[in-house]
Design a protein around this motif. Structure first.
Motif, mmCIF file in Angstrom:
data_model
loop_
_atom_site.group_PDB
_atom_site.id
_atom_site.type_symbol
_atom_site.label_atom_id
_atom_site.label_comp_id
_atom_site.label_asym_id
_atom_site.label_seq_id
_atom_site.Cartn_x
_atom_site.Cartn_y
_atom_site.Cartn_z
ATOM 1 N N ASN A 1 -119.109 -14.555 -90.412
ATOM 2 C CA ASN A 1 -118.322 -14.161 -91.855
ATOM 3 C C ASN A 1 -117.418 -13.193 -91.715
ATOM 4 O OD1 ASN A 1 -119.846 -15.894 -93.605
ATOM 5 N ND2 ASN A 1 -121.625 -14.265 -93.457
ATOM 6 N N VAL B 1 -116.269 -9.297 -92.433
ATOM 7 C CA VAL B 1 -117.244 -8.125 -92.494
ATOM 8 C C VAL B 1 -116.591 -6.952 -93.046
ATOM 9 C CG1 VAL B 1 -118.912 -8.955 -90.756
ATOM 10 C CG2 VAL B 1 -116.832 -7.693 -89.956
ATOM 11 N N LEU C 1 -116.249 -3.560 -95.732
ATOM 12 C CA LEU C 1 -116.256 -3.273 -97.122
ATOM 13 C C LEU C 1 -116.036 -4.351 -97.976
ATOM 14 C CD1 LEU C 1 -114.614 0.416 -96.926
ATOM 15 C CD2 LEU C 1 -117.036 0.013 -96.718
ATOM 16 N N ARG D 1 -105.827 -12.492 -95.613
ATOM 17 C CA ARG D 1 -105.513 -11.784 -94.691
ATOM 18 C C ARG D 1 -106.394 -12.098 -93.499
ATOM 19 N NH1 ARG D 1 -106.477 -5.097 -93.267
ATOM 20 N NH2 ARG D 1 -105.113 -5.474 -91.312
ATOM 21 N N GLY E 1 -124.075 -12.003 -88.383
ATOM 22 C CA GLY E 1 -122.839 -12.687 -88.520
ATOM 23 C C GLY E 1 -122.711 -13.648 -89.482
ATOM 24 N N TYR F 1 -107.170 0.028 -85.781
ATOM 25 C CA TYR F 1 -108.211 -0.729 -86.536
ATOM 26 C C TYR F 1 -107.556 -1.458 -87.790
ATOM 27 C CZ TYR F 1 -112.088 -1.575 -89.805
ATOM 28 O OH TYR F 1 -112.838 -2.148 -90.534
ATOM 29 N N GLU F 2 -106.610 -0.587 -88.234
ATOM 30 C CA GLU F 2 -106.007 -1.329 -89.657
ATOM 31 C C GLU F 2 -105.045 -2.492 -89.226
ATOM 32 O OE1 GLU F 2 -104.566 2.140 -91.479
ATOM 33 O OE2 GLU F 2 -106.531 2.576 -92.424
ATOM 34 N N ALA F 3 -104.425 -2.365 -88.242
ATOM 35 C CA ALA F 3 -103.468 -3.408 -87.999
ATOM 36 C C ALA F 3 -104.467 -4.510 -86.968
ATOM 37 C CB ALA F 3 -102.433 -2.669 -86.955
ATOM 38 N N ARG F 4 -105.384 -4.357 -86.508
ATOM 39 C CA ARG F 4 -106.346 -5.281 -85.769
ATOM 40 C C ARG F 4 -105.704 -5.505 -84.552
ATOM 41 N NH1 ARG F 4 -109.246 -3.893 -89.504
ATOM 42 N NH2 ARG F 4 -110.655 -5.317 -90.590
ATOM 43 N N GLN G 1 -118.130 -8.825 -85.761
ATOM 44 C CA GLN G 1 -119.212 -8.627 -86.579
ATOM 45 C C GLN G 1 -119.657 -7.034 -86.531
ATOM 46 O OE1 GLN G 1 -120.100 -10.869 -88.970
ATOM 47 N NE2 GLN G 1 -118.464 -12.192 -88.167
ATOM 48 N N LEU G 2 -118.679 -6.261 -86.614
ATOM 49 C CA LEU G 2 -119.106 -5.080 -86.960
ATOM 50 C C LEU G 2 -119.723 -4.905 -88.185
ATOM 51 C CD1 LEU G 2 -115.889 -2.817 -86.032
ATOM 52 C CD2 LEU G 2 -118.127 -2.452 -85.333
ATOM 53 N N THR H 1 -112.648 4.407 -91.190
ATOM 54 C CA THR H 1 -112.081 3.209 -91.515
ATOM 55 C C THR H 1 -112.549 2.813 -92.886
ATOM 56 O OG1 THR H 1 -114.336 2.291 -90.575
ATOM 57 C CG2 THR H 1 -112.435 2.348 -88.826
ATOM 58 N N GLY H 2 -112.881 3.786 -93.748
ATOM 59 C CA GLY H 2 -113.162 3.253 -95.010
ATOM 60 C C GLY H 2 -114.544 3.872 -95.530
#
Lengths: 184, 458
Positions: free
Chosen positions: A106, A108, A110, A121, A157, B142-145, B152-153, B410-411
């Protein structure tokens, strides 16, 4: 050609034909049909003396304008629908995600990150939910029919517990409705 | 084009031989490392010392934002403003004085009184902001990957496995505790008991290639029922006879052998525990205290089994506190503190406090801000290491900037780890006896990170 080699050639031919059929089929942009809705954990009845808030009209989908209708059956947060059905639809969206991104699990993070992934995205720019869907609030969170952001609890996951804060709009209270993955 | 020129026509046997060669080369590297270790044992009396590593897994994700708390006025004010309902009153914090300072002052949760004592006397170190990483990662990345992230963080199961394997970018095959055991089993002299013992059932941490984990429970060995008395003995002999039969199916044979061996080992271990030394240290009632008490008893009888290296796994659940966190978290931390203090006391009583190191691990940290009455899944988290060989009384690593939307966030205050699990584990593995050249066998991704030795072990 010996029998073993002939078998390998036959399998190759079948794979090539299958690839051709797949290429000629619907665009990858179209999500793959989802599985039938699974059961919900029983919703907890509202205490009789609780003031139950009316659904927030801002997050309610009017008949005839729900872009999800064609994708997952009923519309998310549709008038006349139920929160249970809404959660089932969100779960179906995640199933569709897993079908389109096999082996990746999935989305992940927030609510905003998961919603961003569902609205395009992602590596395929696949929009399982239109970014302007009424269920998405101004900060990019997917909301329940009362306007509260859904709570995504990532168990693994592939197993996501989805929680609506319910009419009181406060998560982790008695009127929450929870989708438990894989429940019989 | 003649494909035969490019694709060798592998027959089935040839294919199997090739696969075996590939697998064998990995095993060969491990075997060579084991030989090196045996050489080290023979040539270095220090290698004969007993050492045990105890993994204390806090299952569910510990909110370490309430483990180490800013204590200076400005730091505490920021903390309280961000955490709101999760903020602990400043006057209930226990101040600590780390040996080195980053210019800020810190306290620990008020329920950790016993650990404050150990920190003060130098037997407990704190590790700041440790977590799973594929490579060092910044917020922009992190934001731009733009760098690979652990898959699966924020998912419980995945992060538990990744913490325990320390190879987040590969499908799980072995845990780093298992690989450590595979390598250091060379220190043990014909052991009649596995060096890997779990006090809480199966886990990923101790899965190895050659050393199997052996599970006991909090009160001792797991015994078969219905084997007492004459009739019971007949049942047992019949069962062992069935288990010992050769099967055409290799899995059945392996299962039979393993089960038969487990029955024998349980009997042996049960007897040894019964006749082992009494430990006067009192352990608290509860899940963790009893697990740690049993580990102390197992350590006390290790010499009978020819064990000079042991890896233990204990686990306490209940940390996934999305709701009603304050009281439940305090209760869990109090249980941890009391259990760890007793365990350290027991190792002192046994005279092996310098040979036993206990370290904490958990799925992830938790969000710095609250969801109302609890916190949600985070990433980097603070941890504890305890033992006589620990350079205690200090905080190692780098505390994150505790600021929502700050450089480490990261939020919602999910901190990007500033120390990887690899670095944390490597420091422990090195103390355990693994040479620098062999560390990649235990932690294959270690070379991606800057500090293979964080310095918290003597």
């Amino acid at each position: 050609m010996n029998p073993a080699r002939a078998g390998v050639v036959a399998i190759m031919v079948v794979l090539v034909l299958a690839w051709g059929v797949w290429r000629a089929g619907p665009s990858r942009e179209a999500p793959i049909p989802t599985q039938p809705a699974r059961n919900l954990a029983p919703a907890i009845a509202h205490p009789p003396n609780r003031i139950v808030a009316a659904p927030n009209s801002e997050f309610i989908v009017e008949p005839g304008r729900d872009p999800l209708t064609d994708l997952v059956g009923e519309g998310l947060n549709a008038i006349g629908g139920t929160v249970q059905r809404d959660l089932s639809i969100v779960s179906d969206l995640l199933d569709a995600w897993q079908t389109n991104f096999p082996g990746q699990g999935n989305p992940v993070g927030l609510n905003t990150e998961i919603t961003a992934a569902l609205t395009g995205r992602n590596a395929l720019r696949l929009e399982l939910v239109p970014a302007d869907h009424p269920a998405i609030n101004a900060t990019g969170e997917l909301c329940d029919r009362w306007g509260s952001p859904l709570v995504f609890h990532q168990i693994s996951g592939t197993h996501m517990e989805i929680r609506s804060a319910g009419p009181d709009r406060r998560p982790y209270t008695d009127d929450d409705v929870i989708w438990v993955p894989g429940s019989p | 084009m003649n494909f035969k020129n490019h694709l060798p026509d592998l027959g089935r046997r040839q294919f199997i031989r090739s696969c075996c060669a590939a697998v064998g080369s990995t095993g060969l590297l491990s075997a060579m490392a084991q030989l090196r270790l045996m050489g080290a044992v023979a040539g270095d009396s220090a290698g004969n010392d007993y050492k045990a590593l105890v993994c204390l897994f806090l299952q569910g994700g510990n909110d370490a934002n309430n483990l180490i708390i800013p204590y200076d006025t400005a730091g505490y004010a920021n903390y309280a403003a961000a955490r709101t309902t999760l903020a602990l009153p400043r006057d209930q914090l226990l101040p600590i004085n780390p040996l080195t300072t980053d210019g800020r002052s810190y306290g620990i949760h008020g329920a950790l009184g016993p650990l404050q004592e150990l920190f003060g006397s130098g037997q407990l170190a704190l590790l700041a902001n440790v977590g799973t990483l594929v490579v060092p990662t910044t917020r922009a990345q992190y934001e731009a990957r733009s760098v690979p992230l652990p898959p699966q963080l924020f998912s419980h199961n995945d992060q538990q496995v990744q913490w325990q394997s320390s190879v987040p970018d590969q499908p799980f095959s072995t845990g780093w505790g298992g690989r450590l055991a595979d390598l250091t089993n060379a220190f043990n002299e014909n052991p009649s008991l596995s060096m890997s013992i779990s006090l809480d059932g199966q886990n990923s941490f101790q899965v190895g290639s050659s050393v199997s984990q052996f599970a006991v429970n909090r009160t001792g060995v797991v015994n078969l029922t219905g084997i007492n008395g004459d009739a019971g003995q007949v049942r047992l002999e019949t069962l062992k006879s069935v288990l010992g039969q050769e099967n055409e199916n290799l899995f059945q044979t392996a299962f039979g052998g393993l089960t038969d061996s487990a029955i024998d080992t349980s009997a042996l271990l049960g007897e040894a525990l019964e006749n082992g030394p009494e430990i006067a240290t009192v352990f608290p009632e509860g899940r963790l205290g009893q697990q740690l008490g049993m580990i102390a008893r197992l350590i006390s009888i290790a010499p009978q089994f020819g064990l000079k290296r042991q890896v233990f796994f204990a686990r306490l659940g209940g940390w996934d506190l999305h709701d009603t966190q304050i009281d439940a978290h305090a209760s869990l931390l109090a249980e941890i503190a009391a259990g760890m203090k007793s365990f350290y006391g027991a190792t002192v009583e046994l005279g092996c406090e310098h040979s036993v190191t206990t370290f904490s691990a958990s799925d992830f940290g938790r969000t710095f801000n609250t969801n109302g009455d609890g916190s949600d899944h985070g990433w980097g988290s603070h941890h504890m290491v305890m033992g006589g060989a620990v350079r205690g009384g200090d905080i190692y690593g780098t505390m994150p900037v505790l600021e929502i939307n700050g450089p480490d966030d990261t939020g919602r205050g999910r901190w990007i780890p500033t120390t990887s699990v690899d670095e944390y584990a490597a420091t422990l593995a090195r103390w355990f006896g693994v040479g620098e050249a062999d560390l990649p066998l235990v932690l294959p991704n270690l070379g991606r990170f800057a500090q293979p030795d964080l310095g918290f072990m003597l």
